[in-house]
Design a protein around this motif. Structure first.
Motif, PDB file in Angstrom:
ATOM      1  N   UNK A  36       0.309 -58.280  -1.392  1.00  0.00           N
ATOM      2  CA  UNK A  36      -0.016 -56.983  -1.972  1.00  0.00           C
ATOM      3  C   UNK A  36       1.110 -56.024  -1.631  1.00  0.00           C
ATOM      4  N   UNK A  37       1.238 -54.979  -2.422  1.00  0.00           N
ATOM      5  CA  UNK A  37       2.226 -53.948  -2.170  1.00  0.00           C
ATOM      6  C   UNK A  37       1.486 -52.678  -1.775  1.00  0.00           C
ATOM      7  N   UNK A  38       1.477 -52.363  -0.487  1.00  0.00           N
ATOM      8  CA  UNK A  38       0.788 -51.160  -0.026  1.00  0.00           C
ATOM      9  C   UNK A  38       1.554 -49.921  -0.480  1.00  0.00           C
ATOM     10  N   UNK A  39       0.813 -48.941  -1.006  1.00  0.00           N
ATOM     11  CA  UNK A  39       1.408 -47.711  -1.518  1.00  0.00           C
ATOM     12  C   UNK A  39       0.579 -46.523  -1.031  1.00  0.00           C
ATOM     13  N   UNK A  40       1.143 -45.313  -1.042  1.00  0.00           N
ATOM     14  CA  UNK A  40       0.379 -44.130  -0.620  1.00  0.00           C
ATOM     15  C   UNK A  40      -0.783 -43.861  -1.574  1.00  0.00           C
ATOM     16  N   UNK A  41      -1.930 -43.490  -1.016  1.00  0.00           N
ATOM     17  CA  UNK A  41      -3.096 -43.197  -1.855  1.00  0.00           C
ATOM     18  C   UNK A  41      -2.920 -41.913  -2.660  1.00  0.00           C
ATOM     19  N   UNK A  42      -1.980 -41.067  -2.251  1.00  0.00           N
ATOM     20  CA  UNK A  42      -1.777 -39.811  -2.966  1.00  0.00           C
ATOM     21  C   UNK A  42      -1.204 -40.021  -4.358  1.00  0.00           C
ATOM     22  N   UNK A  43      -0.536 -41.145  -4.582  1.00  0.00           N
ATOM     23  CA  UNK A  43       0.028 -41.446  -5.891  1.00  0.00           C
ATOM     24  C   UNK A  43      -0.815 -42.443  -6.652  1.00  0.00           C
ATOM     25  N   UNK A  44      -0.250 -42.969  -7.737  1.00  0.00           N
ATOM     26  CA  UNK A  44      -0.957 -43.951  -8.560  1.00  0.00           C
ATOM     27  C   UNK A  44      -1.026 -45.288  -7.824  1.00  0.00           C
ATOM     28  N   UNK A  45      -2.172 -45.944  -7.914  1.00  0.00           N
ATOM     29  CA  UNK A  45      -2.350 -47.236  -7.257  1.00  0.00           C
ATOM     30  C   UNK A  45      -3.424 -48.026  -7.994  1.00  0.00           C
ATOM     31  N   UNK A  46      -3.381 -49.339  -7.840  1.00  0.00           N
ATOM     32  CA  UNK A  46      -4.330 -50.206  -8.541  1.00  0.00           C
ATOM     33  C   UNK A  46      -5.659 -50.325  -7.817  1.00  0.00           C
ATOM     34  N   UNK A  47      -5.651 -50.185  -6.493  1.00  0.00           N
ATOM     35  CA  UNK A  47      -6.896 -50.378  -5.746  1.00  0.00           C
ATOM     36  C   UNK A  47      -6.875 -49.584  -4.449  1.00  0.00           C
ATOM     37  N   UNK A  48      -8.092 -49.250  -3.975  1.00  0.00           N
ATOM     38  CA  UNK A  48      -8.269 -48.546  -2.703  1.00  0.00           C
ATOM     39  C   UNK A  48      -9.399 -49.225  -1.930  1.00  0.00           C
ATOM     40  N   UNK A  49      -9.097 -49.684  -0.713  1.00  0.00           N
ATOM     41  CA  UNK A  49     -10.070 -50.405   0.105  1.00  0.00           C
ATOM     42  C   UNK A  49     -11.081 -49.417   0.679  1.00  0.00           C
ATOM     43  N   UNK A  50     -12.392 -49.710   0.477  1.00  0.00           N
ATOM     44  CA  UNK A  50     -13.399 -48.821   1.041  1.00  0.00           C
ATOM     45  C   UNK A  50     -14.265 -49.494   2.108  1.00  0.00           C
TER      46      UNK A  50
ATOM     47  N   UNK B 285     -20.906 -40.172  -6.279  1.00  0.00           N
ATOM     48  CA  UNK B 285     -20.453 -41.052  -7.363  1.00  0.00           C
ATOM     49  C   UNK B 285     -19.917 -40.286  -8.572  1.00  0.00           C
ATOM     50  N   UNK B 286     -20.339 -39.021  -8.736  1.00  0.00           N
ATOM     51  CA  UNK B 286     -19.824 -38.227  -9.846  1.00  0.00           C
ATOM     52  C   UNK B 286     -18.341 -37.901  -9.675  1.00  0.00           C
ATOM     53  N   UNK B 287     -17.857 -37.942  -8.461  1.00  0.00           N
ATOM     54  CA  UNK B 287     -16.451 -37.623  -8.203  1.00  0.00           C
ATOM     55  C   UNK B 287     -15.529 -38.801  -8.494  1.00  0.00           C
ATOM     56  N   UNK B 288     -16.096 -39.976  -8.747  1.00  0.00           N
ATOM     57  CA  UNK B 288     -15.284 -41.148  -9.072  1.00  0.00           C
ATOM     58  C   UNK B 288     -14.839 -41.104 -10.532  1.00  0.00           C
ATOM     59  N   UNK B 289     -13.616 -41.578 -10.829  1.00  0.00           N
ATOM     60  CA  UNK B 289     -13.186 -41.670 -12.233  1.00  0.00           C
ATOM     61  C   UNK B 289     -14.104 -42.610 -13.013  1.00  0.00           C
ATOM     62  N   UNK B 290     -14.221 -42.370 -14.322  1.00  0.00           N
ATOM     63  CA  UNK B 290     -15.104 -43.198 -15.143  1.00  0.00           C
ATOM     64  C   UNK B 290     -14.655 -44.658 -15.185  1.00  0.00           C
ATOM     65  N   UNK B 291     -13.356 -44.905 -14.988  1.00  0.00           N
ATOM     66  CA  UNK B 291     -12.875 -46.290 -15.054  1.00  0.00           C
ATOM     67  C   UNK B 291     -12.867 -46.968 -13.690  1.00  0.00           C
ATOM     68  N   UNK B 292     -13.366 -46.278 -12.647  1.00  0.00           N
ATOM     69  CA  UNK B 292     -13.391 -46.879 -11.309  1.00  0.00           C
ATOM     70  C   UNK B 292     -14.532 -47.882 -11.214  1.00  0.00           C
TER      71      UNK B 292
ATOM     72  N   UNK C 106      -6.958 -51.852 -18.793  1.00  0.00           N
ATOM     73  CA  UNK C 106      -5.814 -52.749 -18.763  1.00  0.00           C
ATOM     74  C   UNK C 106      -4.609 -51.993 -18.213  1.00  0.00           C
ATOM     75  N   UNK C 107      -4.009 -52.546 -17.176  1.00  0.00           N
ATOM     76  CA  UNK C 107      -2.874 -51.913 -16.503  1.00  0.00           C
ATOM     77  C   UNK C 107      -3.205 -50.510 -16.008  1.00  0.00           C
ATOM     78  N   UNK C 108      -4.490 -50.216 -15.820  1.00  0.00           N
ATOM     79  CA  UNK C 108      -4.905 -48.891 -15.375  1.00  0.00           C
ATOM     80  C   UNK C 108      -4.690 -48.707 -13.879  1.00  0.00           C
ATOM     81  N   UNK C 109      -4.543 -47.453 -13.476  1.00  0.00           N
ATOM     82  CA  UNK C 109      -4.359 -47.127 -12.070  1.00  0.00           C
ATOM     83  C   UNK C 109      -5.198 -45.919 -11.690  1.00  0.00           C
ATOM     84  N   UNK C 110      -5.566 -45.869 -10.422  1.00  0.00           N
ATOM     85  CA  UNK C 110      -6.261 -44.721  -9.873  1.00  0.00           C
ATOM     86  C   UNK C 110      -5.222 -43.762  -9.311  1.00  0.00           C
ATOM     87  N   UNK C 111      -5.566 -42.482  -9.271  1.00  0.00           N
ATOM     88  CA  UNK C 111      -4.643 -41.485  -8.743  1.00  0.00           C
ATOM     89  C   UNK C 111      -5.338 -40.654  -7.681  1.00  0.00           C
TER      90      UNK C 111
END
Length: 408
Positions: free
Chosen positions: A166-180, A218-225, A253-258
């Motif tokens: 995996x390529x760890x990236x800052x959560x402040x920018x665009x990323x494919x996944x966030x571990x909860x 849950x309302x604060x989550x993006x609709x595509x999350x 497809x190829x979507x990212x969270x921000x």
């Protein structure tokens, strides 16, 4: 491991190849014309060639023997090392190559490794090994290095299938996944690998139950999350891997969270926590709607409606017992009145004698959810007021429109 076939034992044609490197003959002297082979037959009349072939060129070392020795030393896949050692011995005998000692050593070490692995698996030592392996492999850039709150991209750009890097990236920018969350499965609960389908079901259950602790609103989550997870494979399970890594990812497809999706109780005030705790508890029960439609299994749907009626009663009581700030008390009270009306409808659905009657009260029971009164209460509490977009579905079945929640 791909190993090129060694040269055959046929005689080379033409002139010998020029010497390569500082020494074409290595540390040994070329074969003497005397004292070897058949007396009087000349310097190259013996066969096999020993350390050197015709024209003074070294006989190659069997590549399979090298592989057997390496795997035997590593002792990670001992069965493979043993098989390679036996193959190497057969090839060496047939082709006259070097490496017999390495093949034998690899076979012996691999045999010892098999015994040790059998001992470890029977005594629980494999679990200790896996803990050590995760620690050693847990450097940056691997799935084993991830911790709660980390964000990353998958090199393949896909959160499904198998992965290690995996390529760890800052959560402040665009990323494919966030571990909860990271969940450990106890050995005494699952003494053997439960199978891929059951492992996915376990992960669904574990991750779904933990997402609200990390992202309480849950309302604060993006609709595509949506919820994704890493689960142990059948192979890693044998070596003690028991960790499920729960994460949010984009369904596009190829979507990212921000930006980070983290908003737990430590980041909210007392009124917000009390409100979200209650409504999330109701949502959990709503998500448990039976897969069968009322026409197919009225009894199961009636039992679920009874559960909804019960959880509404519990959470209404909890919200009424909370001391609200003056500017939030009335909006919350208005919502509680609607929840009381909905509770009565769910009681009637639980007692319905046929599917049509069930549907009528089912629809009425859902009317308060995500409605104007809910939005007003959220606004007063300083929570997100963007009504989530849910997958459309007909009444009944796996998930109903407006049921709330994130597809897993």
């Amino acid at each position: 491991m791909s190993i090129p076939p060694p040269p055959g034992s046929h005689q080379p044609q033409g002139s010998p190849e020029p010497a390569q490197g500082p020494s074409a003959q290595g540390p040994f002297a070329p074969p003497s014309p005397y004292g070897h082979g058949v007396p009087g037959a000349g310097p190259y009349a013996y066969h096999p060639y020993g350390a050197y072939g015709p024209y003074g060129r070294p006989v190659p070392v069997n590549g399979v023997a090298i592989g057997a020795l390496v795997l035997g030393i590593l002792c990670f896949v001992p069965a493979v090392g043993l098989v390679l050692g036996l193959i190497a011995l057969a090839q060496i005998k047939k082709r006259g190559e070097r490496g017999k000692g390495m093949a034998i050593a690899g076979s012996v070490l691999s045999s010892v490794g098999l015994v040790l692995w059998a001992l470890a698996l029977s005594t629980g030592g494999a679990s200790d090994f896996w803990d050590g392996f995760r620690e050693a492999a847990g450097g940056e850039g691997t799935a084993y290095s991830l911790e709660t709150g980390d964000c990353f991209d998958s090199p393949g750009g896909d959160l499904e299938g198998e992965t290690y890097d995996v390529d760890e990236v800052p959560c402040s920018g665009a990323h494919e996944a966030e571990v909860f969350a990271i969940v450990g499965l106890p050995d005494n609960t699952y003494p053997s690998y439960p199978g891929d389908d059951e492992m996915s079901r376990i992960a669904d259950d574990k991750c779904f139950g933990l997402q609200d602790r990390y992202a309480m609103d849950p309302w604060a989550l993006p609709d595509d999350a949506a919820v994704y997870y890493f689960i142990p494979s059948r192979e890693s399970w044998r070596f003690g891997d028991r960790a499920i890594t729960c994460m949010f990812g984009s369904t596009k497809d190829n979507g990212k969270l921000t930006g980070s999706l983290h908003n737990d109780a430590s980041m909210l005030d007392a009124d917000q926590v009390a409100f979200l705790t209650a409504v999330n508890a109701v949502d959990v029960t709503l998500y448990e709607e039976p897969e069968e439609y009322p026409e197919e299994d009225l009894a199961a749907n009636r039992a679920w409606a009874k559960d909804v009626h019960a959880v509404l009663g519990e959470q209404i009581e909890a919200l009424r017992g909370h001391r609200w700030e003056e500017d939030t008390e009335q909006p919350v009270t208005d919502l509680l009145d609607e929840m009381e009306d909905a509770r009565k409808e769910w009681a009637k659905a639980a007692a319905a004698k046929d599917a049509d009657t069930y549907y009528a009260h089912y629809d009425n029971g859902y009317e308060y959810i995500d409605g104007p009164t809910t939005v007003t209460a959220r606004e007063a509490l300083g929570l997100d007021t963007t009504v989530p977009m849910y997958e459309d579905d007909s009444s009944g079945g796996e998930e109903s429109a407006g049921a709330g929640g994130i597809d897993v």
